[in-house]
Design an enzyme around this catalytic site. Structure first.
Site, PDB file in Angstrom:
ATOM      1  N   MET A  22      66.900  42.505  18.880  1.00 34.60           N
ATOM      2  CA  MET A  22      65.904  42.980  17.634  1.00 34.60           C
ATOM      3  C   MET A  22      66.490  42.264  16.451  1.00 34.60           C
ATOM      4  SD  MET A  22      64.970  46.562  17.735  1.00 34.60           S
ATOM      5  CE  MET A  22      63.539  46.478  16.924  1.00 34.60           C
ATOM      6  N   PHE A  23      65.908  41.686  16.145  1.00 31.98           N
ATOM      7  CA  PHE A  23      66.085  40.496  14.417  1.00 31.98           C
ATOM      8  C   PHE A  23      67.457  39.564  14.899  1.00 31.98           C
ATOM      9  CE2 PHE A  23      67.087  45.887  13.756  1.00 31.98           C
ATOM     10  CZ  PHE A  23      65.686  45.559  13.171  1.00 31.98           C
ATOM     11  N   SER A  24      66.828  39.252  16.332  1.00 29.78           N
ATOM     12  CA  SER A  24      67.448  37.873  16.749  1.00 29.78           C
ATOM     13  C   SER A  24      66.742  36.251  16.226  1.00 29.78           C
ATOM     14  CB  SER A  24      67.975  37.725  17.982  1.00 29.78           C
ATOM     15  OG  SER A  24      66.965  38.358  18.840  1.00 29.78           O
ATOM     16  N   GLY A  25      65.442  36.858  15.893  1.00 32.47           N
ATOM     17  CA  GLY A  25      65.004  35.444  16.034  1.00 32.47           C
ATOM     18  C   GLY A  25      63.709  34.872  16.952  1.00 32.47           C
ATOM     19  N   LYS A  26      63.636  35.743  18.716  1.00 31.26           N
ATOM     20  CA  LYS A  26      62.648  36.185  19.291  1.00 31.26           C
ATOM     21  C   LYS A  26      61.509  34.671  18.667  1.00 31.26           C
ATOM     22  CE  LYS A  26      63.359  39.685  20.800  1.00 31.26           C
ATOM     23  NZ  LYS A  26      63.714  39.696  20.208  1.00 31.26           N
ATOM     24  N   THR A  27      60.732  35.750  18.675  1.00 32.09           N
ATOM     25  CA  THR A  27      59.721  35.020  17.397  1.00 32.09           C
ATOM     26  C   THR A  27      58.895  33.742  16.757  1.00 32.09           C
ATOM     27  OG1 THR A  27      59.098  37.125  18.348  1.00 32.09           O
ATOM     28  CG2 THR A  27      57.480  36.096  16.886  1.00 32.09           C
ATOM     29  N   GLU A  93      56.632  39.707  22.954  1.00 29.16           N
ATOM     30  CA  GLU A  93      57.199  40.967  23.406  1.00 29.16           C
ATOM     31  C   GLU A  93      56.974  41.277  24.829  1.00 29.16           C
ATOM     32  OE1 GLU A  93      58.360  42.948  21.194  1.00 29.16           O
ATOM     33  OE2 GLU A  93      57.328  43.031  19.103  1.00 29.16           O
ATOM     34  N   GLN A  95      58.844  42.430  27.176  1.00 34.60           N
ATOM     35  CA  GLN A  95      59.360  43.264  27.346  1.00 34.60           C
ATOM     36  C   GLN A  95      58.627  44.242  27.589  1.00 34.60           C
ATOM     37  OE1 GLN A  95      59.855  42.596  24.678  1.00 34.60           O
ATOM     38  NE2 GLN A  95      60.072  44.426  23.505  1.00 34.60           N
ATOM     39  N   CYS A 152      79.515  44.644  11.394  1.00 30.50           N
ATOM     40  CA  CYS A 152      81.108  44.091  11.268  1.00 30.50           C
ATOM     41  C   CYS A 152      80.799  42.447  10.928  1.00 30.50           C
ATOM     42  CB  CYS A 152      81.603  43.734  12.502  1.00 30.50           C
ATOM     43  SG  CYS A 152      81.010  43.090  13.607  1.00 30.50           S
TER      44      CYS A 152
HETATM   45 ZN    ZN Z   1      80.089  44.671  14.909  1.00 24.18          ZN
END
Ligand code: ZN
Length: 203
Positions: A22-27, A93, A95, A152
């Site tokens: 999630m939040f990785s910019g796939k769309t 989406e 998946q 991190c």
């Molecule tokens: Zn981390």
């Protein structure tokens, strides 16, 4: 950066998969590719599973509101009817589609269609998600995009669920999920287990 193959003679179809947490910019990546095809006057259609109605019924909406119109469909097989005469089929989406999606994408590719599917590769348990592993296996091109670990700052590959709730189909927002690297994801699971043990022991 993804580079399209050069055409030699007859145009043939293929399958591209954009996967990640999630939040990785796939769309966003899916939309970028589709918009370029549109500029080249190719017929582009986008499909998503019908129950994903988080934002707007008729649009693929990425988190930065960079949207493209799309059609919600009940099942993967419907794509074969709806994609007639289309050059590029986008699937968002992926998946959440049923197990027939890889077969359907292959059939479209054989018809000469460029299929671009975007989806989560793993669920919040860290398990391969729905039809994605099969789809990855039969695709020609795979792009794994990464989020940034919210703990991190390393590259994130996992979707960590903050809420204690069963069932994989919980649709995500920033207050329910966090993008995490492998180490921080694992750490979170250990802390959750300890918390559960403490609760059981009445501590
Ligand atoms: Zn981390």
């Amino acid at each position: 950066m993804f580079l399209e193959p050069h055409f030699k003679g007859q145009r043939s179809g293929w399958i591209e998969v954009i996967c990640g947490s999630m939040f990785s910019g796939k769309t966003e990546e899916l939309i970028r590719r589709l918009k370029r095809a549109k500029i080249a006057n190719q017929r582009v259609e986008i499909f998503k599973p019908k129950f994903d109605t988080r934002y707007d019924e008729s649009k693929v909406v990425s988190h930065d509101s960079n949207h493209v119109l799309s059609t919600p469909v009940e099942n993967a097989r419907r794509l074969l009817e709806l994609a007639k005469g289309v050059n590029v089929v986008g699937v968002d989406e992926a998946q959440f589609f049923d197990r027939e999606l890889p077969e359907v994408c292959q059939e479209l590719a054989l018809r000469g269609v460029r299929v671009i599917a975007a989806g989560l590769d793993m669920d919040f348990r860290g398990q391969p998600f729905g039809p994605m592993p099969h789809l990855l296996a039969v695709s020609e091109y795979i792009t794994k995009v990464h989020a940034i670990c919210q703990h991190c700052g390393n590259l994130a590959t996992h979707s960590f669920r903050l809420a204690h709730d069963e069932g994989t189909l919980m649709l995500g927002e920033k207050d329910v999920y966090e993008a995490r690297c492998r180490t921080c994801y694992n750490m979170g699971n250990i802390l959750n287990l300890k918390e559960e043990d403490n609760n059981k022991a009445g501590l």
